[in-house]
Scaffold this motif. Structure first.
Motif, PDB file in Angstrom:
ATOM      1  N   CYS A 117       0.811  -1.218   0.000  1.00 60.12           N
ATOM      2  CA  CYS A 117       0.000   0.000   0.000  1.00 60.12           C
ATOM      3  C   CYS A 117       0.843   1.267   0.000  1.00 60.12           C
ATOM      4  CB  CYS A 117      -0.956  -0.018   1.177  1.00 60.12           C
ATOM      5  SG  CYS A 117      -2.271  -1.233   0.956  1.00 60.12           S
ATOM      6  N   THR A 118       2.148   1.154   0.001  1.00 59.60           N
ATOM      7  CA  THR A 118       3.081   2.276  -0.187  1.00 59.60           C
ATOM      8  C   THR A 118       2.589   3.628   0.323  1.00 59.60           C
ATOM      9  OG1 THR A 118       2.261   2.785  -2.403  1.00 59.60           O
ATOM     10  CG2 THR A 118       4.057   1.199  -2.266  1.00 59.60           C
ATOM     11  N   GLY A 145       2.431   9.965   7.826  1.00 53.92           N
ATOM     12  CA  GLY A 145       1.840  10.098   6.494  1.00 53.92           C
ATOM     13  C   GLY A 145       1.367   8.803   5.887  1.00 53.92           C
ATOM     14  N   GLY A 146       0.439   8.148   6.567  1.00 52.73           N
ATOM     15  CA  GLY A 146      -0.112   6.903   6.049  1.00 52.73           C
ATOM     16  C   GLY A 146       0.748   5.723   6.478  1.00 52.73           C
ATOM     17  N   SER A 147       0.112   4.571   6.598  1.00 55.20           N
ATOM     18  CA  SER A 147       0.897   3.386   6.935  1.00 55.20           C
ATOM     19  C   SER A 147       0.280   2.143   6.298  1.00 55.20           C
ATOM     20  CB  SER A 147       0.986   3.188   8.447  1.00 55.20           C
ATOM     21  OG  SER A 147       1.671   1.992   8.723  1.00 55.20           O
ATOM     22  N   PHE A 148      -0.998   1.890   6.617  1.00 55.29           N
ATOM     23  CA  PHE A 148      -1.709   0.741   6.039  1.00 55.29           C
ATOM     24  C   PHE A 148      -0.995  -0.565   6.385  1.00 55.29           C
ATOM     25  CE2 PHE A 148      -1.347   4.352   3.050  1.00 55.29           C
ATOM     26  CZ  PHE A 148      -2.550   4.960   3.355  1.00 55.29           C
ATOM     27  N   LEU A 176      10.396   0.994  -2.009  1.00 60.26           N
ATOM     28  CA  LEU A 176       9.784   0.034  -2.921  1.00 60.26           C
ATOM     29  C   LEU A 176      10.554  -1.282  -2.936  1.00 60.26           C
ATOM     30  CD1 LEU A 176       8.910   2.492  -5.820  1.00 60.26           C
ATOM     31  CD2 LEU A 176       7.280   1.322  -4.337  1.00 60.26           C
ATOM     32  N   ALA A 177      11.884  -1.193  -2.875  1.00 61.41           N
ATOM     33  CA  ALA A 177      12.667  -2.422  -2.998  1.00 61.41           C
ATOM     34  C   ALA A 177      12.698  -3.212  -1.704  1.00 61.41           C
ATOM     35  CB  ALA A 177      14.097  -2.078  -3.426  1.00 61.41           C
ATOM     36  N   ALA A 178      12.684  -2.519  -0.568  1.00 60.65           N
ATOM     37  CA  ALA A 178      13.122  -3.242   0.624  1.00 60.65           C
ATOM     38  C   ALA A 178      12.383  -2.903   1.908  1.00 60.65           C
ATOM     39  CB  ALA A 178      14.624  -2.985   0.821  1.00 60.65           C
ATOM     40  N   ALA A 233      -9.597   2.134  -3.209  1.00 60.27           N
ATOM     41  CA  ALA A 233      -8.559   2.567  -4.150  1.00 60.27           C
ATOM     42  C   ALA A 233      -7.342   1.645  -4.082  1.00 60.27           C
ATOM     43  CB  ALA A 233      -8.149   4.009  -3.866  1.00 60.27           C
ATOM     44  N   HIS A 234      -6.950   1.261  -2.875  1.00 59.98           N
ATOM     45  CA  HIS A 234      -5.843   0.305  -2.767  1.00 59.98           C
ATOM     46  C   HIS A 234      -6.175  -0.991  -3.490  1.00 59.98           C
ATOM     47  CE1 HIS A 234      -3.940   2.244   1.009  1.00 59.98           C
ATOM     48  NE2 HIS A 234      -3.315   2.600  -0.080  1.00 59.98           N
TER      49      HIS A 234
END
Ligand code: FES
Ligand code: FES
Lengths: 978, 169
Positions: free
Chosen positions: A191-192, A246-249, A283-285, A701-702
């Motif tokens: 969920c970035t 700022g968001g976590s999800f 994104l990678a790790a 949206a996710h």
């Protein structure tokens, strides 16, 4: 006095959080100042999916001005211990690679320097010698003991295996009319959050204590894991969170290994260390959801009634089994029956390790994987038995009046009326109209499909569910784990105003607003009278292992605890007021900012005056009634540990969802357009309708992203292919339609306010609902996410023919394959050119970006080069060998190029033939495979870049030997640095 | 633009939300870092540093721009507006900001500054955008929390209010 509404809860009041956030006054981790002298960290990460680390040379990096320290595994291991692992297996889990890298992006070294810019400069100066090992990417291949093993202690790549049996599944399979099965490959995604990880770590040597400020989201059970890794008691790891996140999800759970890593860096340097993750690292790790291969079989009666399910799940947790994994696999264990009345169940769970980033919490957490299999199966049952999919759902739903419902695997579904919610959704959402719309579209030859999904959304996780991974004997030895302690504190200050503190650590869910509503309701105040603090300081605040913001526990558990704490204060205030107003305590009511005698509103006292009493005049109040501060810890008794039969009530609350949608697939492009989406929720009592809507649209949206666009993609060699937001496609306002949201409300009997969680449901229901619609549109049986045009195109267009003239590109195990060929003219004779090719000094001069060539043997060279590919320039080390020498006619160059940004492996054959003018015609062709970060950044650029670099090499060789571009003699005289 | 040497810090001056500001920056320093860490204006956020997410969007000389793709030294002499400059005065919100609050168009608020800055410039030149226009325009921003639906509602509402009482701010 104006009478206030009877309840603030249930109203969409404006959020107290918003004014600061809208004016740029948020307080996110990177907005907070740091102590003078704070250092900044940057992390060198592995370009390989799997490799031995032969040597790390940090000398040059250490000498760069501004660098305070360069830390590698040896330094980290000297000052910490391995993170504890959640399964009984002889494996370790360090926050940095120890001897071996096991995924692209794994930390290899940490530079701590005066600024982030300098720290990143220093990363380029670290030289790491890797010996690449074969990588394992496919979770099914990981089951094979003959494959390369990631952790030697394990002897294979299966970290855990358990089988379960509930009811009489064998009998049901033997007796039922039909058997239907699906096999699905659920992909990796995340969920970035738009804010990445960040922290500031400090170490106080005089007290051997750490103090870390981090945008970590919990669960704070991981505090114990971190303290153990840092080898300090819990009271010497003070963990604090910033006011805003700022968001976590779920994703900011995965910060915890970095907390350990940077805490050690702070200790090693004696200075505070700040680290803000960048997006490429994230994104990678950082963390991703698990990918899972599931085979799900059902025993079905002829009318579509499911008698038994047989689950076979292979869970891929990546390169390390990092706490709290394998939780993703067990979170749903209590309700593997979904929304259906199925009492016979078999489950086989295997957890495998592969060369990918470790997994962790991510919105939906286990739900998307389970529902993708279950709801694809329900559609397949309808198709194979020639029934209407809606009827198959209807037939199997847990009936009204069956609640609380005990599932086969041990959960208690607290409340609901599934058939009512389902029929209401079909009616109010316009299902019949949608079917008509589909018929019309199909009549016009369009590809239009309808999908349905029913799901149960669990919330408030039982901290003990994860121990279902252990056998009953192992559990007995380890001691029972269970519960979901929520905590809240309500305090009165000397002016009689009210403060609330909870350990909920929100990332944008408006907790402060909702808590103000809840406490205002309890005390007869306005939400604006209440101040709420939601950030956490483990050294000062009430907290427990379940603290944090996950498993949608806020409204149900934390809101409930605040309600109970406010109730305690209220009871004490009532007895103080009773003495002052001369009535019984149970005749006191709190309304409109006053405490008053019921039936006699004039006999009253101002709330603030009453609330200040215990500060100013404690002697007037019996001690047991001092109303100053009340802390409540609340854990529902329903959340018991797993039983000896492996039954587990994995969550406290269970909401219900029924979704349906219509999608159209573009016949030309294969793109999916969501025509209509209806989502029905029963999430118990709704405390703030605006925020509930926001949770649903946000989760939706996710889910659309996961269904149609997003995937953490890996090459067959484990190279990571989606390293930027230009490759990992997060949907925008262009792609996300507005869903139709419907509700019914059946309050939970197990939570103080009747609320249930709501934030994760669409992540569970929507991906498979869309997939069912796409499968319906195309008439296909097997379909996996993401539903990209490329994947769907195969079902729309006839197979494409390979272009005749060109040979098919060689099969490659790498991320990106390149090949090419070319020619160059040299003025010198073949024998001279041959000599140049074998001479390190010549090579040094003609290799583009070369810093130096070292001759290892006559046919083995090493070179340091700087190369730029598109926007990315990096330093690489090339290891080149010559073979098949046919002097002076032909030679094969093969080599490996490695650098922080990636690696390439390739070979080229160079042929020298005499030209008419006495010169040489050089012909070459090459094949190369690219991996690592470079492969993930703009693969398109690579082919061109390779062509240019190789072209430059031969042009330089030609010039060096006196090519046609310059007169031969002059070039030979002056052309050394051509 | 003058030639700058890579290993020196250079004086950068510009107008920020109506005030003259200045500080030193190495040529390679990003404008995001300069605003946030040199000038202490932390309202502009960084979500990707490669130009995709839009969190860092600010207004440079009247145009929305990605601060993460701009060097501080490039901003020398420019007129810049950031989220800190949107509200008419402390304790008040602009029409657009108010609409965001009313419609719950933000959750974590991390993407919000960039979206507000883009919409603020857009609504000035597009008084009556359709929902489709807004969707297309907002395609340059990523929000992970809201699902965009409430952002669109807030933007449409703000456009309407601004049409009715066209005081910008
Ligand atoms: S931070 Fe500038 S676009 Fe993402
Ligand atoms: S509000 Fe959190 S990313 Fe947009």
């Amino acid at each position: 006095m104006s009478e206030l509404p009877t309840s603030w809860c249930g109203q969409s009041v404006e959020r107290v959080e918003d004014a600061a956030l809208l004016t740029g006054r948020g307080r996110f981790i990177d907005d907070l100042g740091v102590k003078p002298g704070t250092l900044h960290a940057a992390i060198l990460r592995s370009p390989h999916a799997h490799a031995k680390i032969l040597a790390i040379d940090t000398d040059a990096a250490r000498q760069l001005p501004g660098v305070a320290a360069v830390l590698t595994a040896d330094d980290i291991m000297a000052m910490s211990a391995s993170l504890v692992v959640g399964v009984k297996a002889p494996i370790e889990c360090w926050p940095i690679a120890t001897g071996r890298v096991r995924y692209v992006g794994e930390p290899v070294a940490v530079v701590v320097a005066a600024s982030r810019y300098v720290a990143e400069d220093a990363l380029d100066l670290i030289a790491v010698d890797y010996e690449p090992l074969p990588a394992i990417v496919d979770p099914l291949a990981a089951l094979d003991p003959a494959q390369p093993v990631l952790h030697d202690g394990l002897g294979g790549n299966i970290a855990s295996e358990r089988s379960f049996r509930y009811g009489e599944p064998e009998r049901a399979f033997a007796e039922s009319a039909r058997r239907v099965s699906v096999t699905i490959h659920y992909p990796r995604n995340s969920c970035t959050p738009i804010e990445t990880y960040g922290l500031v770590a400090e170490y106080d040597a005089s007290e051997d204590a750490y103090d870390v400020l981090a945008n970590f989201m919990g669960p704070f059970s991981l505090h114990a894991v971190m303290a153990r890794a840092l080898k300090v008691p819990g009271n010497r790891l003070r963990l604090r969170t910033p006011p805003d996140s700022g968001g976590s999800f779920g994703v900011k759970q995965g910060l915890f290994p970095y907390i350990v890593l940077m805490a050690v860096a702070a200790r090693a340097t004696g200075r505070p260390v700040k680290w803000i993750e960048d997006r490429l690292e994230h994104l990678a790790a950082s963390v991703s959801a698990t990918n899972r291969v599931t085979t799900l079989r059902a025993a079905v009666d002829a009318d579509g009634r499911v008698r038994a399910l047989d689950w076979d799940q292979v869970e891929d947790v990546g390169a390390h089994i990092r706490a709290p994994e394998p939780a993703t696999l067990y979170r749903m264990h209590g309700n593997l029956n979904g929304a259906y009345d199925i009492q016979n169940m078999m489950v086989r769970n295997r957890v495998v390790l592969t060369n990918k980033a470790p997994t962790g919490l991510n919105r939906g957490f286990g739900g998307p994987q389970v529902y993708y299999a279950l709801e694809r199966l329900m559609q397949r049952i309808a198709i194979e038995l020639d029934l209407d999919p809606v009827d198959v759902i209807r037939t199997n739903l847990i009936p009204s009046g069956a609640f609380p419902y005990r599932t086969a695997t041990g959960a208690t579904l607290d409340s609901g009326d599934y058939p009512l919610a389902f029929e209401t959704a079909l009616r109010d959402g316009g299902f019949a109209e949608l079917r008509a719309r589909q018929a019309q579209a199909r009549a016009q030859g369009r590809l239009y499909g309808i999908g349905c999904t029913a799901a149960v959304e669990p919330s408030v996780s039982n901290m003990g569910y994860i121990t279902t991974v252990l056998t009953p004997e192992e559990r007995r030895k380890a001691g029972p784990k269970n519960g979901a302690q929520a905590t809240a504190t309500v305090a009165l200050d000397p002016l009689g105003s009210v403060s609330v503190h909870v350990a909920s650590v929100p990332q944008g869910q408006g907790h402060r607003t909702v808590l103000a509503q809840i406490v205002a309701d309890a005390l007869g105040l306005k939400p604006s009278d209440i101040r709420v603090i939601t950030e956490l300081d483990t050294a000062r605040d009430a907290w427990s292992i379940a603290s944090g913001n996950y498993s949608s526990r806020f409204a149900a558990a934390v809101g409930g605890a605040a309600h109970l704490a406010a109730g305690k204060i209220k009871a004490k205030l009532a007895s103080i007021a009773a003495a002052q107003l001369n009535v019984a305590a149970n005749a006191i009511e709190f309304v409109g900012g006053r405490a008053r005698a019921q039936g006699n509103p004039d006999n009253s006292v101002a709330f603030s005056r009453l609330a200040a009493t215990s500060h100013w005049s404690p002697s007037l109040v019996p001690e047991e009634n001092h109303a100053l501060r009340e802390t409540v810890f609340w854990s529902p008794p329903e959340l018991a540990p797993p039983t000896d039969e492996d039954g587990i009530n994995s969550s406290l609350c269970h909401g219900f969802i029924f979704d349906f949608c219509g999608v159209e697939i573009d016949r030309v492009t294969g793109a999916v357009r969501i025509d209509k989406y209806v989502t029905m929720h029963d999430c118990g009592r709704i405390l703030h309708p605006g925020m509930v809507a926001g949770q649903i649209t946000g989760g939706f949206a996710h889910a659309v992203g996961a269904a149609l666009y997003e995937e953490y993609a890996y090459g067959a060699d484990g190279s990571f292919l989606t390293g930027t937001f230009a490759d990992y496609l997060v949907p925008t306002a262009m792609e996300i339609p507005s869903p139709v949201i419907l509700h019914i409300e059946t309050p939970s009997p197990y939570t103080p306010l009747g609320a249930k969680g709501v934030g994760e449901g669409n992540c569970m229901s929507t991906p498979v609902c869309l997939a069912n619609a796409v499968a319906d549109a195309l008439g296909v049986a097997a379909i996996d996410l993401p539903l990209t045009p490329a994947k769907l195109g195969i079902h729309i267009h006839p197979a494409e023919h390979a272009p005749a003239a060109q040979p098919a590109p060689a099969k490659t195990s790498k991320g990106r394959a390149l090949h090419g060929s070319g020619q160059a003219q040299a003025a010198a004779a073949p024998a001279d050119v041959w000599r140049m090719l074998l001479d390190p000094r010549t090579l040094e001069a003609i290799i583009p970006g070369c810093h130096g060539v070292e001759k290892i043997s006559d046919t083995h060279f090493r070179a340091d080069v700087t190369l730029g590919v598109g926007p990315v320039t990096g330093r690489y080390r090339a290891d080149i060998k010559l073979s098949d020498l046919d002097a002076p006619r032909a030679v094969t160059l093969s080599g490996i190029v490695t650098g922080a940004l990636g690696d390439a492996q390739g070979a080229g054959r160079i042929t020298l033939s005499p030209a008419d003018n006495g010169g040489t015609l050089l012909t070459y062709d090459y094949e190369a495979e690219i991996g690592g970060k470079v492969a993930s950044i703009g693969g398109r650029l690579l082919g061109g870049a390779a062509k240019v670099v190789i072209g430059q090499f031969f042009a330089a060789l030609a010039r060096h030997s006196g090519g046609p571009a310059s007169p031969g003699l002059l070039a030979r005289l002056f052309g050394r640095r051509a | 633009m003058p030639r700058l040497s890579a290993d020196r810090r250079h004086r950068v001056r510009f107008t920020l939300n109506g005030r003259a500001v200045e500080a030193d920056a190495e040529p390679r320093m990003l404008l995001t870092d300069f605003l946030r860490h040199e000038l202490g204006q932390t309202g502009t956020h960084v979500g990707c540093e490669h130009g995709v997410c839009g969190a860092c969007t600010i207004e440079i000389d009247g145009m929305p721009a990605r601060a993460c793709l701009t060097l501080a030294v490039q901003a020398d002499g420019a007129t810049i507006r950031t989220v800190e400059g949107l509200a008419p005065r402390p304790g008040r919100l602009s029409v657009l900001q108010e609409a965001f609050r009313r419609h719950h168009a933000l959750q974590c608020g991390f993407c919000t500054a960039g979206i507000l800055m883009s919409l603020d410039t857009y609504l000035r030149s597009h008084a009556a955008p359709s929902e489709t226009d807004l969707r297309e325009f907002l395609g340059g921003h990523l929000c992970r929390c809201t699902g965009y639906t409430p952002i669109l509602a807030a933007a449409l509402d703000a456009a309407k209010l601004l049409r009715e009482a066209p005081v910008h701010a």
